[in-house]
Design an enzyme around this catalytic site. Structure first.
Site, PDB file in Angstrom:
ATOM      1  N   GLY A  46       0.897  -1.251  -0.167  1.00 13.66           N
ATOM      2  CA  GLY A  46       0.208  -0.070  -0.028  1.00 13.66           C
ATOM      3  C   GLY A  46       0.814   1.161  -0.132  1.00 13.66           C
ATOM      4  O   GLY A  46       1.881   1.404   0.410  1.00 13.66           O
ATOM      5  N   GLN A  51       2.834   9.956   0.906  1.00 12.02           N
ATOM      6  CA  GLN A  51       4.401   9.426   1.205  1.00 12.02           C
ATOM      7  C   GLN A  51       5.110   9.757  -0.127  1.00 12.02           C
ATOM      8  O   GLN A  51       6.523   9.744   0.061  1.00 12.02           O
ATOM      9  CB  GLN A  51       4.283   7.787   1.036  1.00 12.02           C
ATOM     10  CG  GLN A  51       3.410   7.403   2.361  1.00 12.02           C
ATOM     11  CD  GLN A  51       3.093   5.763   2.495  1.00 12.02           C
ATOM     12  OE1 GLN A  51       2.261   5.274   1.970  1.00 12.02           O
ATOM     13  NE2 GLN A  51       4.229   5.208   3.059  1.00 12.02           N
ATOM     14  N   CYS A  92       5.592   0.174   7.141  1.00 13.57           N
ATOM     15  CA  CYS A  92       5.380   1.131   6.474  1.00 13.57           C
ATOM     16  C   CYS A  92       6.522   1.547   5.522  1.00 13.57           C
ATOM     17  O   CYS A  92       7.658   1.285   5.921  1.00 13.57           O
ATOM     18  CB  CYS A  92       4.948   2.444   7.211  1.00 13.57           C
ATOM     19  SG  CYS A  92       4.548   3.793   6.395  1.00 13.57           S
ATOM     20  N   LEU A  93       6.228   1.680   4.202  1.00 13.14           N
ATOM     21  CA  LEU A  93       7.459   2.051   3.518  1.00 13.14           C
ATOM     22  C   LEU A  93       8.058   3.358   3.814  1.00 13.14           C
ATOM     23  O   LEU A  93       9.346   3.460   3.558  1.00 13.14           O
ATOM     24  CB  LEU A  93       6.786   2.357   1.979  1.00 13.14           C
ATOM     25  CG  LEU A  93       6.561   0.798   1.270  1.00 13.14           C
ATOM     26  CD1 LEU A  93       5.632   0.850  -0.105  1.00 13.14           C
ATOM     27  CD2 LEU A  93       7.728  -0.078   1.107  1.00 13.14           C
ATOM     28  N   HIS A 134      -4.904   2.256   7.227  1.00 11.26           N
ATOM     29  CA  HIS A 134      -3.360   2.581   7.317  1.00 11.26           C
ATOM     30  C   HIS A 134      -3.065   3.783   6.355  1.00 11.26           C
ATOM     31  O   HIS A 134      -2.468   4.877   6.596  1.00 11.26           O
ATOM     32  CB  HIS A 134      -2.380   1.415   7.267  1.00 11.26           C
ATOM     33  CG  HIS A 134      -1.192   1.718   7.154  1.00 11.26           C
ATOM     34  ND1 HIS A 134      -0.101   1.163   8.138  1.00 11.26           N
ATOM     35  CD2 HIS A 134      -0.198   2.547   6.276  1.00 11.26           C
ATOM     36  CE1 HIS A 134       1.159   1.865   7.646  1.00 11.26           C
ATOM     37  NE2 HIS A 134       1.199   2.486   6.837  1.00 11.26           N
ATOM     38  N   GLU A 135      -3.449   3.432   5.237  1.00 13.13           N
ATOM     39  CA  GLU A 135      -3.377   4.431   4.071  1.00 13.13           C
ATOM     40  C   GLU A 135      -4.263   5.643   4.075  1.00 13.13           C
ATOM     41  O   GLU A 135      -3.554   6.749   3.981  1.00 13.13           O
ATOM     42  CB  GLU A 135      -3.480   3.798   2.646  1.00 13.13           C
ATOM     43  CG  GLU A 135      -2.637   2.580   2.510  1.00 13.13           C
ATOM     44  CD  GLU A 135      -1.263   2.484   2.636  1.00 13.13           C
ATOM     45  OE1 GLU A 135      -0.577   3.927   2.585  1.00 13.13           O
ATOM     46  OE2 GLU A 135      -0.440   1.628   3.022  1.00 13.13           O
ATOM     47  N   HIS A 138      -2.333   8.144   6.253  1.00 16.96           N
ATOM     48  CA  HIS A 138      -1.567   8.900   5.848  1.00 16.96           C
ATOM     49  C   HIS A 138      -2.002  10.289   5.334  1.00 16.96           C
ATOM     50  O   HIS A 138      -1.445  11.123   5.216  1.00 16.96           O
ATOM     51  CB  HIS A 138      -0.749   8.053   4.635  1.00 16.96           C
ATOM     52  CG  HIS A 138       0.287   7.222   5.064  1.00 16.96           C
ATOM     53  ND1 HIS A 138       1.378   7.544   5.661  1.00 16.96           N
ATOM     54  CD2 HIS A 138       0.453   5.678   4.842  1.00 16.96           C
ATOM     55  CE1 HIS A 138       2.446   6.464   5.951  1.00 16.96           C
ATOM     56  NE2 HIS A 138       1.660   5.539   5.558  1.00 16.96           N
TER      57      HIS A 138
HETATM   58  C1  QAP Z   1       1.042  -0.464   5.051  1.00 15.69           C
HETATM   59  O1  QAP Z   1       3.017  -1.502   4.013  1.00 15.69           O
HETATM   60  C2  QAP Z   1       0.551  -1.985   5.958  1.00 15.69           C
HETATM   61  O2  QAP Z   1       9.477  -1.981   6.732  1.00 15.69           O
HETATM   62  C3  QAP Z   1       1.792  -0.972   3.747  1.00 15.69           C
HETATM   63  O3  QAP Z   1      11.878  -2.669   5.041  1.00 15.69           O
HETATM   64  C4  QAP Z   1       1.481  -2.835   6.237  1.00 15.69           C
HETATM   65  O4  QAP Z   1       3.774  -1.835   1.936  1.00 15.69           O
HETATM   66  C5  QAP Z   1      -0.564  -2.071   6.019  1.00 15.69           C
HETATM   67  C6  QAP Z   1       7.600  -2.444   3.453  1.00 15.69           C
HETATM   68  C7  QAP Z   1       1.228  -3.867   6.825  1.00 15.69           C
HETATM   69  C8  QAP Z   1      -0.951  -3.231   6.743  1.00 15.69           C
HETATM   70  C9  QAP Z   1       0.031  -4.295   7.241  1.00 15.69           C
HETATM   71  C10 QAP Z   1       7.950  -2.312   4.957  1.00 15.69           C
HETATM   72  C11 QAP Z   1       8.818  -2.730   2.900  1.00 15.69           C
HETATM   73  C12 QAP Z   1       6.145  -2.445   3.222  1.00 15.69           C
HETATM   74  C13 QAP Z   1       9.297  -2.295   5.278  1.00 15.69           C
HETATM   75  C14 QAP Z   1       3.942  -1.648   3.203  1.00 15.69           C
HETATM   76  C15 QAP Z   1      10.326  -2.445   4.443  1.00 15.69           C
HETATM   77  C16 QAP Z   1      10.213  -2.796   3.215  1.00 15.69           C
HETATM   78  C17 QAP Z   1       5.344  -1.875   3.796  1.00 15.69           C
HETATM   79 CO    CO Z   2       2.403   3.676   5.645  1.00 18.18          CO
END
Ligand code: QAP
Ligand code: CO
Length: 168
Positions: A46, A51, A92-93, A134-135, A138
């Protein structure tokens, strides 16, 4: 294909509140494409426009295993939420390497515009419901770490600063 730079917590621009999209036009469709390219390249499930330092209400999500099911939410609104509260270990990215538990509504109904500018409604539960919430946070300038204790937040800030120093 355009992979955009992702803002990293604790960047102040992550706390800006996004404005509604006035018209879903080619500029917005290009933004959606670039955001999808950026999310898939990461890889992530996401990404909110905030972001990538664009402060308009646009989200891309793909929670499929096969990474071929792009969901685009423009001007999303949660019209109903309920179910049992669910805790999920989020990441989170914008906060790479950090994962922690956040509690949210287990079930939501969201109304949004698609890339053609048409309104649709979606009922979500499980990971998709978590990801949408979550998004949408943001877009309000909220990062998931803000649900954690002050102590954890300050530790995460130090860790991010250290990563930046190592990268420099
Ligand atoms: C949000 O998050 C989310 O730490 C999206 O090193 C996450 O795409 C919603 C990511 C979990 C619900 C559950 C995170 C990639 C990606 C990192 C992501 C990383 C590399 C996170
Ligand atoms: Co995020």
């Amino acid at each position: 294909m355009a992979v955009l730079d992702i803002l990293r917590y604790p960047d102040a621009r992550l706390h800006k509140v996004a404005s509604p999209v006035a018209t879903v036009d080619d500029r917005i469709r290009r933004l959606v494409q670039d955001m999808a390219d950026t999310m898939y390249a990461a890889p992530g499930i996401g990404l909110a426009a905030t972001q990538v330092d664009v402060h308009e209400r646009v989200i891309v999500i793909d929670t499929s295993e096969t990474k071929d099911d792009l969901l685009v939410l423009i001007n999303p609104e949660i019209v109903a939420s309920g179910g049992e509260k669910k805790t999920y270990e989020e990441g989170c990215l914008s906060v790479p390497g950090i994962y922690d538990d956040v509690e949210r509504a287990g079930r939501i109904t969201v109304r949004a515009l698609d890339v053609r500018g048409e309104t649709f409604e979606l009922e979500a539960e499980g990971l998709l419901a978590v990801c949408i919430q979550h998004e949408m946070d943001h877009l309000q300038g909220k990062v998931f770490v803000q649900y954690l204790s002050r102590l954890k937040q300050s530790r995460i800030k130090s860790k991010m600063a250290k990563l930046d120093r190592q990268a420099a």
